[in-house]
Design a protein around this motif. Structure first.
Motif, PDB file in Angstrom:
ATOM      1  N   LEU A   1       0.589  -1.198  -0.063  1.00 55.69           N
ATOM      2  CA  LEU A   1      -0.077   0.026  -0.056  1.00 55.69           C
ATOM      3  C   LEU A   1       0.834   1.229  -0.037  1.00 55.69           C
ATOM      4  O   LEU A   1       0.546   2.119  -0.405  1.00 55.69           O
ATOM      5  CB  LEU A   1      -0.824  -0.021   1.152  1.00 55.69           C
ATOM      6  CG  LEU A   1      -2.030  -1.166   1.188  1.00 55.69           C
ATOM      7  CD1 LEU A   1      -2.824  -0.788   2.651  1.00 55.69           C
ATOM      8  CD2 LEU A   1      -3.106  -0.858   0.113  1.00 55.69           C
ATOM      9  N   PHE A   2       2.117   1.187   0.566  1.00 55.93           N
ATOM     10  CA  PHE A   2       3.022   2.266   0.602  1.00 55.93           C
ATOM     11  C   PHE A   2       3.905   2.172  -0.695  1.00 55.93           C
ATOM     12  O   PHE A   2       4.330   3.663  -0.954  1.00 55.93           O
ATOM     13  CB  PHE A   2       4.006   2.115   1.698  1.00 55.93           C
ATOM     14  CG  PHE A   2       3.387   2.598   3.168  1.00 55.93           C
ATOM     15  CD1 PHE A   2       3.574   3.853   3.591  1.00 55.93           C
ATOM     16  CD2 PHE A   2       2.452   1.677   3.730  1.00 55.93           C
ATOM     17  CE1 PHE A   2       3.038   4.148   4.955  1.00 55.93           C
ATOM     18  CE2 PHE A   2       1.942   2.093   4.923  1.00 55.93           C
ATOM     19  CZ  PHE A   2       2.206   3.552   5.480  1.00 55.93           C
ATOM     20  N   PHE A   3       4.131   1.340  -1.405  1.00 54.19           N
ATOM     21  CA  PHE A   3       4.824   1.627  -2.528  1.00 54.19           C
ATOM     22  C   PHE A   3       4.281   1.069  -3.774  1.00 54.19           C
ATOM     23  O   PHE A   3       3.374  -0.171  -3.791  1.00 54.19           O
ATOM     24  CB  PHE A   3       6.225   0.643  -2.315  1.00 54.19           C
ATOM     25  CG  PHE A   3       6.994   1.031  -1.329  1.00 54.19           C
ATOM     26  CD1 PHE A   3       7.865   2.241  -1.151  1.00 54.19           C
ATOM     27  CD2 PHE A   3       6.865   0.517  -0.126  1.00 54.19           C
ATOM     28  CE1 PHE A   3       8.652   2.611  -0.009  1.00 54.19           C
ATOM     29  CE2 PHE A   3       7.502   0.802   1.117  1.00 54.19           C
ATOM     30  CZ  PHE A   3       8.407   2.001   0.933  1.00 54.19           C
ATOM     31  N   HIS A   4       4.469   1.625  -5.090  1.00 56.04           N
ATOM     32  CA  HIS A   4       3.849   1.060  -6.200  1.00 56.04           C
ATOM     33  C   HIS A   4       4.935   0.104  -6.868  1.00 56.04           C
ATOM     34  O   HIS A   4       6.047   0.660  -7.205  1.00 56.04           O
ATOM     35  CB  HIS A   4       3.604   2.294  -7.372  1.00 56.04           C
ATOM     36  CG  HIS A   4       3.186   1.632  -8.531  1.00 56.04           C
ATOM     37  ND1 HIS A   4       1.882   0.887  -8.687  1.00 56.04           N
ATOM     38  CD2 HIS A   4       3.818   1.756  -9.680  1.00 56.04           C
ATOM     39  CE1 HIS A   4       1.634   0.740 -10.012  1.00 56.04           C
ATOM     40  NE2 HIS A   4       2.689   1.099 -10.508  1.00 56.04           N
ATOM     41  N   LEU A   5       4.853  -0.930  -6.896  1.00 60.55           N
ATOM     42  CA  LEU A   5       5.819  -1.944  -7.253  1.00 60.55           C
ATOM     43  C   LEU A   5       5.765  -2.730  -8.476  1.00 60.55           C
ATOM     44  O   LEU A   5       4.420  -3.061  -8.672  1.00 60.55           O
ATOM     45  CB  LEU A   5       5.767  -3.295  -5.851  1.00 60.55           C
ATOM     46  CG  LEU A   5       6.240  -2.917  -4.805  1.00 60.55           C
ATOM     47  CD1 LEU A   5       6.164  -3.755  -3.876  1.00 60.55           C
ATOM     48  CD2 LEU A   5       7.529  -2.046  -4.610  1.00 60.55           C
ATOM     49  N   ASP A   6       6.571  -2.879  -9.237  1.00 57.25           N
ATOM     50  CA  ASP A   6       6.264  -3.501 -10.559  1.00 57.25           C
ATOM     51  C   ASP A   6       6.828  -5.088 -10.591  1.00 57.25           C
ATOM     52  O   ASP A   6       8.230  -5.292 -10.307  1.00 57.25           O
ATOM     53  CB  ASP A   6       7.448  -2.830 -11.673  1.00 57.25           C
ATOM     54  CG  ASP A   6       7.398  -3.408 -13.161  1.00 57.25           C
ATOM     55  OD1 ASP A   6       6.310  -4.527 -13.094  1.00 57.25           O
ATOM     56  OD2 ASP A   6       8.031  -3.200 -13.891  1.00 57.25           O
ATOM     57  N   LEU A   7       5.881  -5.803 -10.480  1.00 49.77           N
ATOM     58  CA  LEU A   7       6.016  -7.563 -10.550  1.00 49.77           C
ATOM     59  C   LEU A   7       5.830  -8.207 -11.812  1.00 49.77           C
ATOM     60  O   LEU A   7       5.581  -9.537 -11.812  1.00 49.77           O
ATOM     61  CB  LEU A   7       5.177  -7.884  -9.506  1.00 49.77           C
ATOM     62  CG  LEU A   7       5.242  -7.256  -7.928  1.00 49.77           C
ATOM     63  CD1 LEU A   7       4.196  -7.860  -7.013  1.00 49.77           C
ATOM     64  CD2 LEU A   7       6.570  -7.867  -7.432  1.00 49.77           C
ATOM     65  N   SER A   8       5.964  -7.185 -12.890  1.00 56.13           N
ATOM     66  CA  SER A   8       5.939  -8.012 -14.196  1.00 56.13           C
ATOM     67  C   SER A   8       7.019  -9.031 -14.489  1.00 56.13           C
ATOM     68  O   SER A   8       6.897 -10.156 -15.416  1.00 56.13           O
ATOM     69  CB  SER A   8       5.869  -6.785 -15.266  1.00 56.13           C
ATOM     70  OG  SER A   8       7.036  -6.015 -15.054  1.00 56.13           O
ATOM     71  N   HIS A   9       8.079  -8.857 -13.767  1.00 53.75           N
ATOM     72  CA  HIS A   9       9.252 -10.102 -13.968  1.00 53.75           C
ATOM     73  C   HIS A   9       9.073 -10.983 -12.919  1.00 53.75           C
ATOM     74  O   HIS A   9      10.176 -11.788 -12.722  1.00 53.75           O
ATOM     75  CB  HIS A   9      10.595  -9.098 -13.862  1.00 53.75           C
ATOM     76  CG  HIS A   9      10.657  -8.316 -15.086  1.00 53.75           C
ATOM     77  ND1 HIS A   9      10.757  -8.583 -16.346  1.00 53.75           N
ATOM     78  CD2 HIS A   9      10.765  -6.897 -15.096  1.00 53.75           C
ATOM     79  CE1 HIS A   9      10.677  -7.582 -17.311  1.00 53.75           C
ATOM     80  NE2 HIS A   9      10.681  -6.500 -16.284  1.00 53.75           N
ATOM     81  N   ALA A  10       8.033 -11.334 -12.503  1.00 55.27           N
ATOM     82  CA  ALA A  10       8.161 -12.407 -11.135  1.00 55.27           C
ATOM     83  C   ALA A  10       7.591 -13.601 -11.717  1.00 55.27           C
ATOM     84  O   ALA A  10       6.621 -13.722 -12.637  1.00 55.27           O
ATOM     85  CB  ALA A  10       6.851 -11.798  -9.891  1.00 55.27           C
ATOM     86  N   ASN A  11       8.109 -14.939 -11.171  1.00 55.72           N
ATOM     87  CA  ASN A  11       7.715 -15.780 -11.630  1.00 55.72           C
ATOM     88  C   ASN A  11       7.266 -16.593 -10.285  1.00 55.72           C
ATOM     89  O   ASN A  11       8.116 -16.901  -9.305  1.00 55.72           O
ATOM     90  CB  ASN A  11       9.021 -16.849 -12.293  1.00 55.72           C
ATOM     91  CG  ASN A  11       8.541 -18.086 -12.525  1.00 55.72           C
ATOM     92  OD1 ASN A  11       8.011 -18.898 -11.796  1.00 55.72           O
ATOM     93  ND2 ASN A  11       8.745 -18.461 -13.908  1.00 55.72           N
ATOM     94  N   TYR A  12       5.807 -16.563 -10.137  1.00 57.37           N
ATOM     95  CA  TYR A  12       5.201 -16.953  -8.993  1.00 57.37           C
ATOM     96  C   TYR A  12       5.502 -18.384  -8.418  1.00 57.37           C
ATOM     97  O   TYR A  12       5.418 -18.875  -7.327  1.00 57.37           O
ATOM     98  CB  TYR A  12       3.916 -16.447  -8.913  1.00 57.37           C
ATOM     99  CG  TYR A  12       3.491 -15.143  -9.210  1.00 57.37           C
ATOM    100  CD1 TYR A  12       3.892 -14.147  -7.864  1.00 57.37           C
ATOM    101  CD2 TYR A  12       3.188 -14.483 -10.210  1.00 57.37           C
ATOM    102  CE1 TYR A  12       3.609 -12.955  -7.916  1.00 57.37           C
ATOM    103  CE2 TYR A  12       3.077 -13.029 -10.327  1.00 57.37           C
ATOM    104  CZ  TYR A  12       3.295 -12.468  -8.998  1.00 57.37           C
ATOM    105  OH  TYR A  12       2.992 -11.040  -9.328  1.00 57.37           O
ATOM    106  N   LEU A  13       5.480 -19.372  -9.527  1.00 56.95           N
ATOM    107  CA  LEU A  13       5.645 -20.777  -9.237  1.00 56.95           C
ATOM    108  C   LEU A  13       7.076 -20.936  -8.336  1.00 56.95           C
ATOM    109  O   LEU A  13       7.358 -21.739  -7.547  1.00 56.95           O
ATOM    110  CB  LEU A  13       5.615 -21.522 -10.577  1.00 56.95           C
ATOM    111  CG  LEU A  13       6.121 -23.121 -10.435  1.00 56.95           C
ATOM    112  CD1 LEU A  13       4.958 -23.645  -9.444  1.00 56.95           C
ATOM    113  CD2 LEU A  13       6.155 -23.631 -11.683  1.00 56.95           C
TER     114      LEU A  13
END
Length: 254
Positions: free
Chosen positions: A133-145
């Motif tokens: 909620l405090f930071f706008h994070l870019d998680l487009s490069h995340a591999n959740y598995l």
């Protein structure tokens, strides 16, 4: 079959018992949740305060620190979930009854450990929600598995550390709890929670190779920051040493 059902019910009984203990000491839960959230925010704000960083670099640094704080919260809560039960039972005066119960220690351990894992995941999830909620994070490069697999794999070692350290309050009534904090502090120092282990002095870096948390953190950062799939060589380069350490630890314990 009936013995397996009996063991499963007994394990759940310990899970439920620990949940009831948590409800009894709910004020401590609020205190530690508040502390973990503030600690995570204090550390991740370092990325915002670092000068001359581009937006992409700030996002990278926030995620790098956030992974460290999240894993440390998860490790601490699961660690305490095993060790603190011993102290709480001593306060309640029930520890003798627990050890005299007609169940195996393995059943007792499974119930307590599953609760510690669930407790740690809940704490970590709440912390992440607040920090996001405090930071706008870019998680487009995340591999959740990869992230989920490494986190579940890491639970084994975190629980193992907790079980090994939970013996200290029994062996040393007055100083056992303080000794458990020393174990956690060493893990924090050498595992690269907030920095790469390469910045450690040369004589200290071999200690990081003996900490399973080092490989869990490396795997999580590769999956979350670089989109490394679970079957990539970089991930398995951390899984194999981690698995070897866990197997050696189990062999030593047996």
């Amino acid at each position: 079959m009936s013995s397996m059902i009996h063991s499963a019910r007994a394990s759940y009984a310990f899970f439920e018992r620990n949940w009831n203990l948590t409800k009894r000491y709910w004020a401590w839960e609020v205190v530690w949740l508040f502390y973990n959230v503030v600690n995570a925010l204090s550390i991740t704000f370092i990325a915002r305060a670092t000068p001359d960083l581009k937006p992409a670099q700030v996002n990278y640094m926030i995620l790098y620190l956030l992974i460290g704080t999240s894993v440390w919260t998860y490790l601490s809560v699961t660690f305490d979930g095993v060790t603190d039960v011993i102290n709480i039972e001593r306060w309640e005066g029930t520890i003798e009854h627990t050890f005299m119960a007609p169940i195996s220690r393995f059943t007792h351990m499974v119930g307590s450990c599953w609760y510690a894992i669930a407790h740690g995941l809940l704490f970590t999830a709440l912390q992440l929600v607040v920090v996001v909620l405090f930071f706008h994070l870019d998680l487009s490069h995340a591999n959740y598995l990869t992230v989920v697999f490494m986190l579940l794999l890491g639970s084994i070692s975190f629980i193992g550390f907790g079980i090994a350290t939970s013996v200290l309050p029994l062996l040393y009534t007055e100083k056992g709890m303080q000794m458990s904090f020393i174990v956690r502090a060493i893990i924090l120092l050498v595992s690269g929670v907030y920095y790469p282990v390469t910045v450690l002095p040369g004589w200290m870096q071999p200690l990081s190779w003996l900490s399973p948390a080092t490989y869990v953190l490396n795997g999580l950062r590769l999956g979350l920051l670089y989109d490394k799939p679970l079957w990539s060589l970089e991930i398995w380069a951390n899984i194999w040493p981690y698995s070897s350490l866990v197997l050696l630890a189990f062999r030593w314990a047996c």
